[in-house]
Write an enzyme that holds these catalytic residues in place. Structure first.
Site, PDB file in Angstrom:
ATOM      1  CE  LYS A 155      -2.072  -1.407   3.651  1.00 59.60           C
ATOM      2  NZ  LYS A 155      -2.916  -1.763   4.852  1.00 59.60           N
ATOM      3  CG  ASP A 191      -6.242  -3.763   8.357  1.00 58.50           C
ATOM      4  OD1 ASP A 191      -5.913  -5.007   8.308  1.00 58.50           O
ATOM      5  OD2 ASP A 191      -6.503  -3.033   7.682  1.00 58.50           O
TER       6      ASP A 191
END
Ligand code: BGC
Length: 470
Positions: A155, A191
């Site tokens: 990312k 997450d």
């Protein structure tokens, strides 16, 4: 329009194709779980050392750190048993500048320790050593709940000196370099795991966590006997699938379009996270931009004239897709966005752009559905059930913000996993509250096992005493 459709057709995946994709992922899950095969597996299937979902008795005050997107957050969280609530007492956001995302690991962790220090100061918490849940949303090989080695950045992050190192250690070193505060026990959390756990306090049948945001990934509760890399046969463990890496061994070659290949080639991590690059927010806008450029070059859009802005990578943001696909205002939004991008459009162009956005976001939703179907089917088979009722905790901007992404995903999973009834729960701050929840569950388990050990010890002592009496 026919010529436009030819390009868009390669984005349409039939139900049969999705079934094939789901079957391929099923094989990859098994390979990733294997003791010897996992080294070569594209889907990493990482043990998280989270062995239980909440049982509703957890409580206490926790700190949570959340690193995984462009912002970094620090939170103070209270888990309240009486009210079955996880309260965010306070939180603070610190931006992570682009240079820091590409700088040294030491700079990054010093910045994190600095933000945490300022937050503790502002909350008068510096004198306490609270347990801390660290949501670190990158693939990590976890050795224990508090030992977590970064496999690779994703990312857009690429800090030097962190891959291959224990992230908890790096955080502790940065805190010790300052020496003005300390932290208690640390639990490392992906997450997806935080998302599952934050939904799990209220809904104890939540056994899957899924993120479709800047990146994409999912975790689920697997039977310990299938987790060959970790000692023990009993109970379950949460597995962080890292499904973003699906296809990295070439298994999705037939579904990739020429546009996906360009997105991969021009990314900072070519060759990795193939599935993520077809699905998540970091890439969807770029796929649309490349398609629009190609259609323009072929004289199918904007009278064959592009703009400087449209030719610049990253300038078609993923949020534009959601805005353009909005039911009522979508076409108006499209006109404004195209004007902003410096393009000369007519009515037909606007509709074509909307079709392009729909093709790209719809493929993303359907691919996610195929992957999720693999997980729910696996849990069903694991439990030997004909029918499974389960809950998926979900988070991420693409899922939350796109006008029909969630509907399309859910409808497609229903077709691909007809023997499962799935409830979808949007997680309220999984990365913050969920991290606290993981820490709370770890504490509960540690306490329970300490009590068990103590009572074992008592028996031994009693036995010894009896012997002495004899
Ligand atoms: C990371 C995962 C994370 C996902 C969603 C991916 O790029 O590898 O660890 O869960 O993004 O944030």
């Amino acid at each position: 329009m026919r010529a436009v459709q030819t390009y868009l057709e390669s984005f349409h995946l039939s139900l049969e194709k999705l079934q094939e994709v789901s079957a391929r992922l099923r094989k990859d899950l098994i390979r990733g779980l294997g003791k010897h095969s996992h080294h070569r597996a594209a889907v990493k299937m990482l043990p998280t050392f989270v062995r239980a979902t909440p049982d509703g008795t957890e409580k206490g005050d926790f700190l949570a750190l959340d690193l995984g997107g462009t912002n970094f957050r620090v939170l103070h969280v209270r888990v309240m048993e009486e009210e079955q609530k996880v309260l965010k007492m306070d939180s603070q956001i610190c931006a992570i500048p682009q240079e820091m995302m590409l700088g040294t690991g030491e700079q990054l962790f010093d910045h994190i320790a600095d933000c945490l220090g300022k937050f503790l100061d502002s909350q008068n918490l510096k004198e306490q050593t609270l347990p801390l849940g660290f949501t670190f949303s990158f693939p990590c090989e976890q050795k224990e709940i508090d030992k977590s080695i970064l496999i690779r950045w994703t990312k857009g992050f690429n800090c030097s000196g962190v891959e291959g190192r224990d992230v908890v250690q790096l955080l502790k070193e940065a805190i010790h370099r300052r020496g003005d505060y300390d932290i208690g026990s640390v639990a490392m959390v992906n997450d997806t795991v935080g998302t599952m756990m934050s939904c799990g306090y209220k809904d104890q049948s939540c056994e899957i966590g899924m993120i479709i945001g800047t990146g994409t990934n999912a975790c689920y509760m697997e039977e310990m006997k299938n987790v060959r890399r970790v000692e023990g046969e009993d109970g379950r463990m949460c597995i962080n699938t890292e499904w973003g890496g699906f296809g990295d061994d070439g298994s999705l070659r037939d579904v990739l379009t020429e546009f996906d290949l360009v997105v991969d080639r021009t990314s900072i991590n070519p060759g990795v996270h193939t599935f993520e690059k077809m699905i998540s927010g970091m890439y969807l806008g770029e796929i649309v931009r490349l398609l629009l450029l190609r259609l323009t070059d072929d004289q199918l859009l904007f009278g064959g004239r592009t703009s400087e802005t449209l030719r610049t990578p990253g300038k078609f943001q993923t949020k534009f897709i959601s805005e353009i696909e909005e039911e009522d205002d979508g076409l108006d939004n499209a006109q404004n966005i195209l004007t902003e991008l410096g393009l000369k459009w007519d009515e037909v162009d606007v509709r074509v752009v909307r079709l392009v956005c729909d093709a790209v976001s719809s493929r993303s939703a359907r691919l996610c559905a195929a992957a999720l179907a693999t997980l729910v089917n696996r849990i069903r088979v694991n439990r030997g059930r004909g029918h499974l009722k389960t809950t998926v905790g979900v988070d991420g901007t693409v899922y939350r913000k796109h006008p029909n992404f969630s509907e399309e995903l859910q409808a497609t999973v229903r077709l691909l996993a007809p023997d499962c009834s799935i409830t979808f729960r949007v997680s309220e701050d999984g990365s913050g509250k969920g991290a606290a929840m993981v820490t709370a569950v770890a504490q509960r388990l540690a306490l329970q096992s300490r009590l068990l050990e103590d009572s074992d010890g008592d028996e031994e002592e009693e036995e010894e005493e009896e012997e002495e009496d004899d």
